[in-house]
Write an enzyme that holds these catalytic residues in place. Structure first.
Site, PDB file in Angstrom:
ATOM      1  N   THR A  46      14.964  69.244 -43.176  1.00 35.49           N
ATOM      2  CA  THR A  46      14.189  70.453 -43.491  1.00 35.49           C
ATOM      3  C   THR A  46      15.033  71.366 -44.367  1.00 35.49           C
ATOM      4  O   THR A  46      16.173  71.684 -44.025  1.00 35.49           O
ATOM      5  CB  THR A  46      13.763  71.167 -42.192  1.00 35.49           C
ATOM      6  N   TYR A  65      18.000  69.896 -39.098  1.00 35.75           N
ATOM      7  CA  TYR A  65      18.458  71.130 -39.719  1.00 35.75           C
ATOM      8  C   TYR A  65      19.955  70.936 -39.912  1.00 35.75           C
ATOM      9  O   TYR A  65      20.669  70.644 -38.934  1.00 35.75           O
ATOM     10  CB  TYR A  65      18.255  72.326 -38.787  1.00 35.75           C
ATOM     11  N   HIS A 104       6.055  75.130 -43.838  1.00 37.87           N
ATOM     12  CA  HIS A 104       6.473  75.434 -42.472  1.00 37.87           C
ATOM     13  C   HIS A 104       5.342  76.156 -41.713  1.00 37.87           C
ATOM     14  O   HIS A 104       5.589  77.001 -40.858  1.00 37.87           O
ATOM     15  CB  HIS A 104       7.734  76.299 -42.498  1.00 37.87           C
ATOM     16  N   SER A 122      12.393  67.728 -33.195  1.00 40.14           N
ATOM     17  CA  SER A 122      13.120  68.790 -33.907  1.00 40.14           C
ATOM     18  C   SER A 122      14.588  68.836 -33.487  1.00 40.14           C
ATOM     19  O   SER A 122      14.925  68.576 -32.322  1.00 40.14           O
ATOM     20  CB  SER A 122      12.459  70.134 -33.595  1.00 40.14           C
ATOM     21  N   LYS A 132      11.861  67.799 -46.243  1.00 35.05           N
ATOM     22  CA  LYS A 132      10.734  68.582 -45.709  1.00 35.05           C
ATOM     23  C   LYS A 132      10.830  70.034 -46.175  1.00 35.05           C
ATOM     24  O   LYS A 132      11.800  70.723 -45.866  1.00 35.05           O
ATOM     25  CB  LYS A 132      10.723  68.533 -44.182  1.00 35.05           C
TER      26      LYS A 132
END
Ligand SMILES: Cc1cc2nc3c(=O)[nH]c(=O)nc-3n(C[C@H](O)[C@H](O)[C@H](O)COP(=O)(O)O)c2cc1C
Length: 411
Positions: free
Chosen positions: A179, A153, A297, A130, A273
């Site tokens: 994402t 992100y 999510h 992540s 995503k």
């Protein structure tokens, strides 16, 4: 009764001295691992993993939706050798399972992302780091895992965003997933109620908790400070970053043009995503993505978003067979994986199941979670009368049907 007969009758289990082994040996399902994680972790940390947005309706429906499908098996086939192997993005994986990106993984166990990567590597499965992970891109690459993905992100700081992508490419990551379901933070009531800060702060309630979870707190105190390992020193305005305000770091003005820009930056496989609709998926394919990671999510963003298992087929119909579909949110059993694959997915993803394993037993716990799911998938395939993932996927509607009587089948 003779002594030998009595001895044969009462077969004592060997005593396991290792507490982790003892804990894991008692876990025969992901729910068991969840229960152990609930005992190992302080309440606020467990809730951060286990909880979801608002009324947690999507969280519940993610599970319920899988139960709305049932099997129609084939019989009298030689199913002695089930093969779970698949090729995704032209690379071989030992099974159609991926470990999804989760932020702040070292908060669940000091082994954190490194433990997850090692477990995934040993089982031949991909793992995505992540953006808000607690291990650096480079340290994770040093595990030698050949199938690492990086989850992006898009940050308000565009320069930093581009640097992250460049670092992942430089470190040899195979895939990048962007994402797109976090333009703002989902409101996770449990985190708000618990006042969870990241890292957990020592407040009156935390101090009381230390007595209950001494092992957890000792391990945390002994390990390096928790931080967003790839983002440097960050704050949200004047505030400390908390679970609730973390998404304020992300750029809510992101558009398709930005996705095209990321495509130009990234040389490897690219995935989008989120709860990607068939229309958006077509547009994403035009922009040049190689895969859709269909996800709500885990119910942590838009509550009342539809369960992903019901969205796979329309997505597959819209984008055809050349684009990879990864599906997550609610996978808790190998049978769930079989359903998702038969509906048209290439790969299933898990978040909480491996985090429960991590909290229960570090790297061994993650392996245990993977092994449970894959042994359930193998058994499900054998009982369905199929021996390969290709056969399961080709079986589609013949093998997996809607269980909702007298109601229109989910699309
Ligand atoms: C504790 C936790 C943290 C997460 N952090 C991220 C993240 O940083 N980036 C992301 O794209 N998804 C994140 N997710 C979502 C997962 O990648 C995945 O989509 C989800 O967990 C799948 O649902 P499941 O937990 O029911 O398996 C997180 C999920 C959890 C449970």
């Amino acid at each position: 009764m003779r002594w030998r007969e009595i001895r044969d009758l009462v077969r004592l289990q060997p005593v396991r001295l290792d507490p982790v082994e003892r804990r894991l040996a008692r876990c025969s399902s992901i729910d068991d691992l969840r229960a152990v994680a609930g005992r190992q972790l302080p309440r606020a940390v467990f809730d951060y993993v286990d909880g979801a947005a608002d009324e947690e309706l999507t969280l519940a429906d993610n599970r319920a939706a899988f139960q709305r499908w049932q099997f129609a098996p084939r019989v009298l086939r030689d199913v002695s050798q089930p093969d779970l192997g698949v090729d995704v993005f032209g690379r071989h994986l030992s099974a159609p399972l991926g470990l999804c990106p989760t932020g702040y993984t070292r908060m669940m166990h000091p082994g954190g992302e490194l433990a997850v990567a090692r477990a995934a590597r040993r089982r031949g499965l991909p793992y995505a780091l992540s953006t808000v992970g607690t291990t650096t891109i480079e340290d994770l690459a040093a595990t030698g895992h050949p199938e690492l993905w990086f989850q992006l992100y898009a940050l308000r700081d565009r320069g930093l965003t581009r640097t992250l992508v460049a670092r992942a490419a430089e470190a040899g990551y195979q895939a990048l997933e962007v994402t797109v379901d976090t333009p703002v933070a989902g409101r996770r009531e449990r985190d708000v109620r618990n006042g969870l800060t990241i890292p957990p702060a020592l407040r009156a309630r935390t101090i009381l908790d230390i007595g209950w979870h001494l092992g957890y707190w000792l391990a945390m105190v002994r390990s390096p400070a928790l931080e967003f390992a790839n983002l440097g020193d960050l704050s949200v305005g004047e505030d400390r970053v908390t679970a609730a305000n973390m998404a304020n770091l992300f750029d809510p003005s992101l558009t398709w043009d930005d996705l095209a820009e990321v495509r130009a930056w990234w040389p490897g496989s690219l995935l989008l995503k989120g709860p990607v609709s068939p229309l958006d998926a077509r547009r994403a394919v035009e922009v040049g993505v190689d895969g859709i990671h269909l996800s709500n999510h885990g119910g942590r963003q838009l509550d009342r978003a539809a369960a992903t298992v019901d969205l796979i087929r329309p997505l597959r119909d819209a984008i055809g067979d050349d684009t990879v579909i990864v599906v997550d949110s609610g996978v808790r059993h190998g049978a769930d994986m079989a359903i998702a694959l038969a509906r048209g997915a290439d790969l299933c993803g898990i978040g909480r199941p491996y985090l429960y394993g991590l909290a229960a037993g570090g790297e061994r716990g993650v392996r245990h979670a993977i092994d449970l799911l894959l042994s359930q998938l193998a058994r499900t395939m054998q009982l369905l009368g199929v021996t390969s993932i290709a056969e399961l996927r080709a079986g589609g509607d013949e093998l997996v049907r809607s269980a909702v009587a007298d109601a229109p089948a989910p699309p």
